[in-house]
Write an enzyme that holds these catalytic residues in place. Structure first.
Site, PDB file in Angstrom:
ATOM      1  N   PHE A 118       0.852  -1.182   0.000  1.00 21.08           N
ATOM      2  CA  PHE A 118       0.000   0.000   0.000  1.00 21.08           C
ATOM      3  C   PHE A 118       0.894   1.240   0.000  1.00 21.08           C
ATOM      4  O   PHE A 118       1.854   1.316   0.760  1.00 21.08           O
ATOM      5  CB  PHE A 118      -0.932  -0.005   1.212  1.00 21.08           C
ATOM      6  CG  PHE A 118      -1.984   1.064   1.134  1.00 21.08           C
ATOM      7  CD1 PHE A 118      -2.968   1.003   0.155  1.00 21.08           C
ATOM      8  CD2 PHE A 118      -1.984   2.135   2.004  1.00 21.08           C
ATOM      9  CE1 PHE A 118      -3.933   1.995   0.058  1.00 21.08           C
ATOM     10  CE2 PHE A 118      -2.945   3.128   1.912  1.00 21.08           C
ATOM     11  CZ  PHE A 118      -3.922   3.061   0.934  1.00 21.08           C
ATOM     12  N   ASP A 189       2.293  -6.138   7.100  1.00 19.79           N
ATOM     13  CA  ASP A 189       1.072  -5.334   7.165  1.00 19.79           C
ATOM     14  C   ASP A 189      -0.097  -6.268   6.845  1.00 19.79           C
ATOM     15  O   ASP A 189      -0.149  -6.870   5.765  1.00 19.79           O
ATOM     16  CB  ASP A 189       1.172  -4.181   6.153  1.00 19.79           C
ATOM     17  CG  ASP A 189      -0.073  -3.291   6.152  1.00 19.79           C
ATOM     18  OD1 ASP A 189      -1.152  -3.743   6.589  1.00 19.79           O
ATOM     19  OD2 ASP A 189       0.040  -2.148   5.679  1.00 19.79           O
ATOM     20  N   TYR A 214     -10.689  -1.147  10.331  1.00 21.12           N
ATOM     21  CA  TYR A 214     -11.920  -0.643   9.709  1.00 21.12           C
ATOM     22  C   TYR A 214     -12.283  -1.395   8.436  1.00 21.12           C
ATOM     23  O   TYR A 214     -13.327  -1.119   7.865  1.00 21.12           O
ATOM     24  CB  TYR A 214     -11.829   0.859   9.425  1.00 21.12           C
ATOM     25  CG  TYR A 214     -10.613   1.317   8.641  1.00 21.12           C
ATOM     26  CD1 TYR A 214     -10.521   1.122   7.281  1.00 21.12           C
ATOM     27  CD2 TYR A 214      -9.559   1.947   9.283  1.00 21.12           C
ATOM     28  CE1 TYR A 214      -9.400   1.533   6.575  1.00 21.12           C
ATOM     29  CE2 TYR A 214      -8.432   2.364   8.591  1.00 21.12           C
ATOM     30  CZ  TYR A 214      -8.364   2.159   7.237  1.00 21.12           C
ATOM     31  OH  TYR A 214      -7.255   2.559   6.553  1.00 21.12           O
ATOM     32  N   LYS A 215     -11.441  -2.317   8.020  1.00 21.04           N
ATOM     33  CA  LYS A 215     -11.749  -3.106   6.824  1.00 21.04           C
ATOM     34  C   LYS A 215     -12.516  -4.364   7.247  1.00 21.04           C
ATOM     35  O   LYS A 215     -13.658  -4.267   7.689  1.00 21.04           O
ATOM     36  CB  LYS A 215     -10.448  -3.438   6.088  1.00 21.04           C
ATOM     37  CG  LYS A 215      -9.736  -2.211   5.508  1.00 21.04           C
ATOM     38  CD  LYS A 215      -8.435  -2.612   4.816  1.00 21.04           C
ATOM     39  CE  LYS A 215      -7.679  -1.407   4.295  1.00 21.04           C
ATOM     40  NZ  LYS A 215      -8.351  -0.785   3.132  1.00 21.04           N
ATOM     41  N   ARG A 361     -12.263  -3.628  -8.083  1.00 23.14           N
ATOM     42  CA  ARG A 361     -11.953  -4.467  -6.930  1.00 23.14           C
ATOM     43  C   ARG A 361     -13.225  -4.809  -6.167  1.00 23.14           C
ATOM     44  O   ARG A 361     -14.049  -3.922  -5.893  1.00 23.14           O
ATOM     45  CB  ARG A 361     -10.985  -3.687  -6.043  1.00 23.14           C
ATOM     46  CG  ARG A 361     -10.447  -4.427  -4.868  1.00 23.14           C
ATOM     47  CD  ARG A 361      -9.398  -3.575  -4.145  1.00 23.14           C
ATOM     48  NE  ARG A 361     -10.010  -2.544  -3.323  1.00 23.14           N
ATOM     49  CZ  ARG A 361      -9.423  -2.004  -2.244  1.00 23.14           C
ATOM     50  NH1 ARG A 361      -8.199  -2.364  -1.899  1.00 23.14           N
ATOM     51  NH2 ARG A 361     -10.036  -1.081  -1.548  1.00 23.14           N
TER      52      ARG A 361
END
Lengths: 402, 402
Positions: A118, A189, A214-215, A361
């Site tokens: 990321f 990560d 939060y995912k 996605r």
């Protein structure tokens, strides 16, 4: 675990508030609202903050939540209890992990990552390297070439396990072992892993792990990040962000910094109490499920989706690994006009997201997405693509945030 | 300001939920709940997060709130619009400010602060100095000696305007001018200033300012911090914490970091949306008041408190400046058994807090504390002290958090 484990995900699906007329395939970006979160947050606001005010730090347990809630995430990622803590944002946690990792290999100067990491992880590394001004080099290679670039120059291997664009998954155990054999430190990560698939940070020998909540974990917009430090390293970690809540005795207000004895030293400032209340409600669901069940359901959903899209949308080119063992819990397709196509899908009620330059996605989250949702999503996407619904001016304009 | 300004603070007092039977003199540590916050947060949870999910970043304005809400705080501290941003914790913002400040004076190595600065500010400086390993020296002097230590060696003057223990207030304009005359940069921590008294960061020529929003600003437990960078510096600030939301184009996912054009570059990661909703409700009150009115009321309350305590409690020794012009919005007294005495006060319904080694601290916040509260508090404290209510075993045991 004292709770009965839930194996039938229709039960967990009922625990989420899903927007009407929406098939939400973006839980890999922001998880939906656990229904119980509304009451939990309201209680935090009106009873804890409203009635306890300052005494809430002790009486409502606010001060302890960054470690007690973190251990519930620790179960999902295979962390030893007491070696994971919540706080800040993922970017800050990446910075803390990398700064501490570099300290552990003071004679080396190479940080290796891949182009699928990321961007913020890479940006934070750039910033740290610039600040330190000690000749560190950030090597960015293609994901499939990482293993070949692990050599005796390497200080730190810093990777996101699941590629945010393609969903390609690294072999965490093998790459960590290879990094260790080369005398390097491995930082993982887990942004697209925690809550998506079984992870075993301790079993893999990971040195550091970080992630967001939060995912897949459904902690809500702005939910805090977490950091894990392997027990063998913590005593030698001198926190770069040496805030008072990482001090051995925060409320002694000593004139000099002394790091806390364990993972507490990776705390920095005041915990985000309202966000932690939301996360607590989300974790109440996670406490009742087994990641192996989640993974099995996820593989079935992603396989179904790939088969459905490939059968109906020949213009979409699979960007994710076909082998589920090499894939996280998302499926991505390449399409030159992917931004507009995703906007059209969203307008038709299928919410995924777009990642530049051409990635559509879709995230698959068995807690609240089932095979019926996937079948309906495939039908809608097929209509959008084959009827060229995306080829309208309203979908062609690029938004700042997608 | 389009709203009508409120000059009668009985109106604002009604806007807060205060615990029954409690005189809350700790708003300088954690502000109480604005009544409207409960509905604002519930709306953020159930309508924004629940119904919009990922689209909330644009549709609910979450992504813009760190700057738009910050400008409302900017009005209170005299910041130019567009040069202040919310995020992270105060410790992290101190780190960002100090790292950027040191970059601006690359040939100097001394950071000056005082022993009344909040420990976390000092700890963060220590950590940064250790990481940079470039011979920086942190000089910590007594608050009253700061001016005498500003010389041509100085890189950065880093102070908290109002001492968290004594309430002693630095002359921000004079010290900033002296730092500038010496060729140094001035960083001001406004933790105990923002919402407590009029501040004019632009007028004082402050280079950087940071602060938190959970004290006088009433943003709630875990509310985010803010950072201000003087417009003349921002283009040269290379953020040490170079996260994706400080990137010039966060959603382009570029492989390399490019700082945003303005204060946006001091953003790091995802904003804490639920905390920002709470802060929004708190700022709706602040939008309607003038800090000069607050200051006048605050001086009256603190003068009243000092006079009342000194007349009734000879064993309590004033630790705050007697001159209101040299005092923030708190009053502190020294008492050897201060911890137990504060516990006894709290048990009797007067909530202040204790700061080691012997400080009993009381905060005065005209938005919700009035002269009647102060008179009642004085009477209760006088009873606690003169009847030696604190000399009980239940109050003598030290808690981890006070």
């Amino acid at each position: 675990m004292t709770k009965t484990m839930i194996r039938d995900f229709s039960q967990t699906k009922a625990m989420f508030q899903m927007p009407a007329d929406m098939i939400y395939l973006d839980g890999n970006s922001l998880g939906p609202l656990p229904r119980a979160a509304a009451a939990r947050i309201a209680d935090c606001v009106t009873r804890e903050w409203g009635e306890m005010v300052i005494t809430g730090w002790n009486r409502a347990g606010w001060m302890a939540q960054p470690t007690t809630y973190a251990d519930r995430i620790g179960r999902l990622i295979g962390a030893e209890p007491g070696h994971i803590v919540l706080g800040d944002t993922l970017s800050v946690k990446v910075y803390q992990a990398l700064a501490a990792a570099l300290d552990l290999v003071p004679d080396r100067r190479v940080i290796l990552t891949d182009s699928g990491n990321f961007p913020s992880d890479i940006y934070m590394a750039e910033g740290l390297i610039r600040s330190l001004d000690r000749g560190y080099e950030l090597r960015v290679v293609a994901p499939e070439d990482v293993a070949d670039h692990i050599d005796s120059d390497l200080a730190v291997l810093m990777l996101t396990q699941v590629d945010y664009r393609t969903g390609r998954m690294h072999d965490m155990a093998a790459l960590t072992q290879k990094a260790h054999d080369a005398g390097a430190i491995a930082i993982w990560d887990l942004a697209h892993s925690a809550g998506a698939l079984p992870v075993d940070v301790a079993g893999c020998g990971a040195d550091f792990a970080v992630g967001c909540t939060y995912k897949y974990l459904n902690g809500g917009p702005g939910a805090p990040a977490f950091i894990y430090v392997a027990p063998r390293h913590i005593a030698r970690c001198q926190p770069a962000l040496s805030g008072w809540l990482g001090h051995a005795a925060p409320f002694a207000f000593e004139p000099g910094y002394r790091p806390g004895t364990g993972i507490e030293r990776m705390r920095v400032g005041t915990p985000p109490v309202l966000q932690l209340a939301a996360l607590d409600a989300a974790l109440n669901i996670w406490d009742q499920v087994d990641l192996h069940d989640i993974r099995a359901a996820s593989v079935a959903l992603t396989d179904q989706f790939i088969a459905g899209i490939e059968a109906s949308c020949p213009m979409l080119i699979l960007a994710s690994p076909r082998d589920p063992a090499a894939r996280g819990s998302q499926v991505s397709f390449r399409f030159a006009d992917g931004y507009a196509a995703m906007q059209a899908c969203i307008a038709q009620g299928v919410v995924g997201d777009f990642r530049a330059p051409d990635i559509m996605r879709f995230g698959f989250t068995p807690l609240f997405i089932d095979a019926g949702d996937v079948a309906r999503a495939v039908a809608i996407i097929a209509k959008v693509m084959n009827d060229r619904l995306w080829d309208r001016a309203e979908f062609q304009q690029k938004a700042a945030v997608t």
